[in-house]
Design an enzyme around this catalytic site. Structure first.
Site, PDB file in Angstrom:
ATOM      1  N   ASP A 198       0.812  -1.334   0.084  1.00  0.00           N
ATOM      2  CA  ASP A 198      -0.144   0.172   0.021  1.00  0.00           C
ATOM      3  C   ASP A 198       0.795   1.327   0.194  1.00  0.00           C
ATOM      4  O   ASP A 198       1.823   1.547   0.984  1.00  0.00           O
ATOM      5  CB  ASP A 198      -0.780  -0.115   1.411  1.00  0.00           C
ATOM      6  CG  ASP A 198      -2.028   0.927   1.293  1.00  0.00           C
ATOM      7  OD1 ASP A 198      -2.130   1.688   0.166  1.00  0.00           O
ATOM      8  OD2 ASP A 198      -2.965   0.964   2.162  1.00  0.00           O
ATOM      9  N   ASP A 247     -10.628   3.798  -1.888  1.00  0.00           N
ATOM     10  CA  ASP A 247     -11.123   2.907  -1.078  1.00  0.00           C
ATOM     11  C   ASP A 247     -12.744   2.846  -1.092  1.00  0.00           C
ATOM     12  O   ASP A 247     -13.374   3.723  -1.179  1.00  0.00           O
ATOM     13  CB  ASP A 247     -10.933   3.192   0.405  1.00  0.00           C
ATOM     14  CG  ASP A 247      -9.408   2.852   0.946  1.00  0.00           C
ATOM     15  OD1 ASP A 247      -8.597   2.724   0.050  1.00  0.00           O
ATOM     16  OD2 ASP A 247      -9.367   2.846   1.936  1.00  0.00           O
TER      17      ASP A 247
HETATM   18  C1  GLA Z   1      -5.785   2.012   2.646  1.00  0.00           C
HETATM   19  C2  GLA Z   1      -6.074   0.932   1.634  1.00  0.00           C
HETATM   20  C3  GLA Z   1      -7.201   0.195   2.216  1.00  0.00           C
HETATM   21  C4  GLA Z   1      -6.543  -0.449   3.678  1.00  0.00           C
HETATM   22  C5  GLA Z   1      -5.977   0.598   4.574  1.00  0.00           C
HETATM   23  C6  GLA Z   1      -5.394   0.097   5.739  1.00  0.00           C
HETATM   24  O1  GLA Z   1      -6.577   2.915   2.907  1.00  0.00           O
HETATM   25  O2  GLA Z   1      -6.598   1.622   0.481  1.00  0.00           O
HETATM   26  O3  GLA Z   1      -7.623  -0.936   1.572  1.00  0.00           O
HETATM   27  O4  GLA Z   1      -5.405  -1.216   3.254  1.00  0.00           O
HETATM   28  O5  GLA Z   1      -5.089   1.512   3.839  1.00  0.00           O
HETATM   29  O6  GLA Z   1      -4.938   1.242   6.453  1.00  0.00           O
END
Ligand code: GLA
Length: 508
Positions: free
Chosen positions: A272, A332
């Site tokens: 990420d 997200d």
């Molecule tokens: C980001 C990702 C999510 C999740 C969070 C965890 O927002 O896009 O899918 O993994 O981090 O902190």
């Protein structure tokens, strides 16, 4: 997610640093917030993370008339703020909302006291020793092609902890989820990966090896347990210094972390971007992701590589070259109709880049999390299948309603997602109706018509839009599980608001 780490990153607890403040105020008598000014640098303590570290926030404020601007930084993120001051009272907004304040509070006794989100917050004047650690820049490697790891020939299927459990995931939860993946039939329906998302991380030991925190006492034993159930275990990190939830990430430790994952028996890595944005620019994304692609390959263990960079940097064009098996195309997802539809529509232009071994990822499933109707969840599942999206359930599979089970484990719909041709459908809009056509191996076609409107509508599927190579041999409604008949070159059915008609049509 595009958000910065400290947005929504949890509690910011009150700090009592009065002594330091008084000394600092006496020493400087400057515009550092000693009772008269909002302007200056402020420090607040944040959450105590599950690895024992305590977050620190540095807020820098400038004022012109009643206008305030500033930044708030923590280890893994920085957010620009703007707002107003009226006397000692201030309101600051983040970049995401002009109506919901990021911080509100008052200057009182030389401290800023207020709320961040719903939480109490106290900041005191910052001294140089409060500075956040500086990060030494590491040049990313020169580009080359990381060879395909042979995995994810069809879109990965499994479960991920984030959508429902967020920071509350632990060893016991993962074990009971693994049990339920088997007892509910999810595993046998194809959901194989059990993925731990953010907040598992501890701290690095003297050799730099990252340990899990107290929630995961023995990651290798957990992997053994998950494997004993015929499932695979996934984990989460990122190329920056910190993850989105501000836990240690893999910056400068890529090979070491990849080896650790392999030694634990990890089968899937979600990687990420988050705090890497504080170090690298978007035109460096490919090289930075390549570094972990190489590191995973060097372990010799087959590990699915999931890039999570929210569609930045046209990832679909290079994701496969860094060894990626899937890459996020959007921000997200939330358990909300507009978010789900928004994500799937936003990723439509990436369709030509999906194929066996490398998939566009519009984010995990929200089916069963309770904030959409069953019609909406059927649409969610249908659209993910039509677009060959990874199917990573994000609900509590230990406790599913019959409707949730029927949606997630609809084998005929899963077969559309898992079709070996690996084509991603694209949408065509006609008023409130949106039609998605997905060519399947062997000349069949899947077609979905989504009703985006607020009232039921008559949806028609026209054979000429399906480009079949022969006459219709069989047409089947994949939600009613019944064969249907085309008459005069079309088939129509009533589709409820936010519902879907999903057909598989085979030709002679
Ligand atoms: C980001 C990702 C999510 C999740 C969070 C965890 O927002 O896009 O899918 O993994 O981090 O902190």
């Amino acid at each position: 997610m595009k958000r910065l780490a400290l947005e929504g990153s949890g509690e910011v607890v009150a700090a009592t640093r009065k002594f330091a403040r008084i000394v600092l105020c006496m020493a400087t008598m400057a515009a550092t917030g000693c009772g008269h000014h909002l302007v200056g640098r402020w420090v607040a303590t944040g959450r105590t993370l599950d690895n024992g570290e305590q977050e620190k926030y540095i807020l820098e404020l400038k004022q012109s008339g009643n206008q305030l601007t500033g930044t708030m930084k923590t280890w893994g993120g920085s957010v620009d703020l703007k707002g107003t001051a009226s006397g000692n009272h201030f309101v600051l907004f983040g970049p995401r909302s002009n109506t919901r304040p990021f911080i509100t509070g008052d200057l009182a006794g030389g401290e800023l006291r207020g709320t961040i989100g719903h939480r109490a917050w106290v900041a005191t004047p910052a001294s140089p020793s409060d500075d956040l650690p500086t990060v030494a820049y590491i040049e990313p490697p020169a580009l080359h092609n990381v060879s395909y790891n042979g995995l994810a020939k069809t879109p990965p299927m499994g479960w991920n902890s984030w959508n429902l459990f967020a920071g509350k995931v632990d060893d016991q939860t993962v074990r009971t989820i693994a049990d339920a993946m088997v007892s509910s039939g999810m595993r046998d329906a194809g959901y194989i990966y059990v993925n731990i998302d953010d907040t598992w991380q501890g701290v690095r030991d003297a050799q730099g090896n990252l340990q899990p925190n107290h929630k995961f006492p023995d990651m290798k034993a957990l992997a053994d347990y998950v494997h004993s159930k015929g499932l695979k275990l996934g984990i989460y990190s990122g190329p920056g210094t910190r993850t989105c939830a501000d836990y240690p990430a893999s910056y400068g430790h890529e090979e070491q972390d990849a080896k650790t994952y392999a030694a634990w028996g990890i089968d899937y890595l979600k990687y990420d971007w988050c705090s890497a944005a504080m170090i690298y620019k978007d035109d460096q994304l490919q090289a930075v992701y390549q570094k972990m692609g190489d590191a995973l390959q060097a372990t010799g263990r087959p590990i699915v590589y999931s890039l999570c960079e929210y569609g930045r940097g046209q990832v679909e064009k290079w994701g496969a070259e860094v060894g990626g098996n899937l890459w996020r195309t959007t921000d997200d997802i939330r358990d909300q109709w507009s978010s789900m539809i928004g994500n799937i529509e936003e990723q439509a232009p990436t369709a030509p880049y999906a194929g066996p071994g490398h998939w566009n990822d519009p984010d995990m499933l929200e089916i069963g999390n309770g904030h959409m109707s069953d019609d909406e969840y059927r649409t969610h599942m249908s659209l993910w299948a039509l677009t060959a999206a990874p199917l990573l359930a994000g609900n509590d599979v230990r406790n599913m309603t019959p409707a949730t089970k029927a949606i997630l484990m609809n084998k005929e719909v899963i077969a559309i997602d898992q079709d070996p041709l690996g084509k991603q459908a694209e949408p065509e809009k006609n008023g409130d109706l949106e039609t998605w056509v997905k060519p399947l191996a062997g000349g069949s076609v899947a077609v979905g018509v989504v009703n985006l409107g607020s009232a039921a509508a008559q949806a028609a599927v026209n054979l000429k839009d399906l480009h079949l190579k022969g006459a219709v041999r069989r047409a089947r409604d994949l939600w009613t599980h019944q064969d249907v008949k085309f008459a005069g070159g079309s088939y129509s059915a009533t589709v409820p608001s936010h519902g879907v008609l999903l057909l598989k049509v085979s030709a002679d």
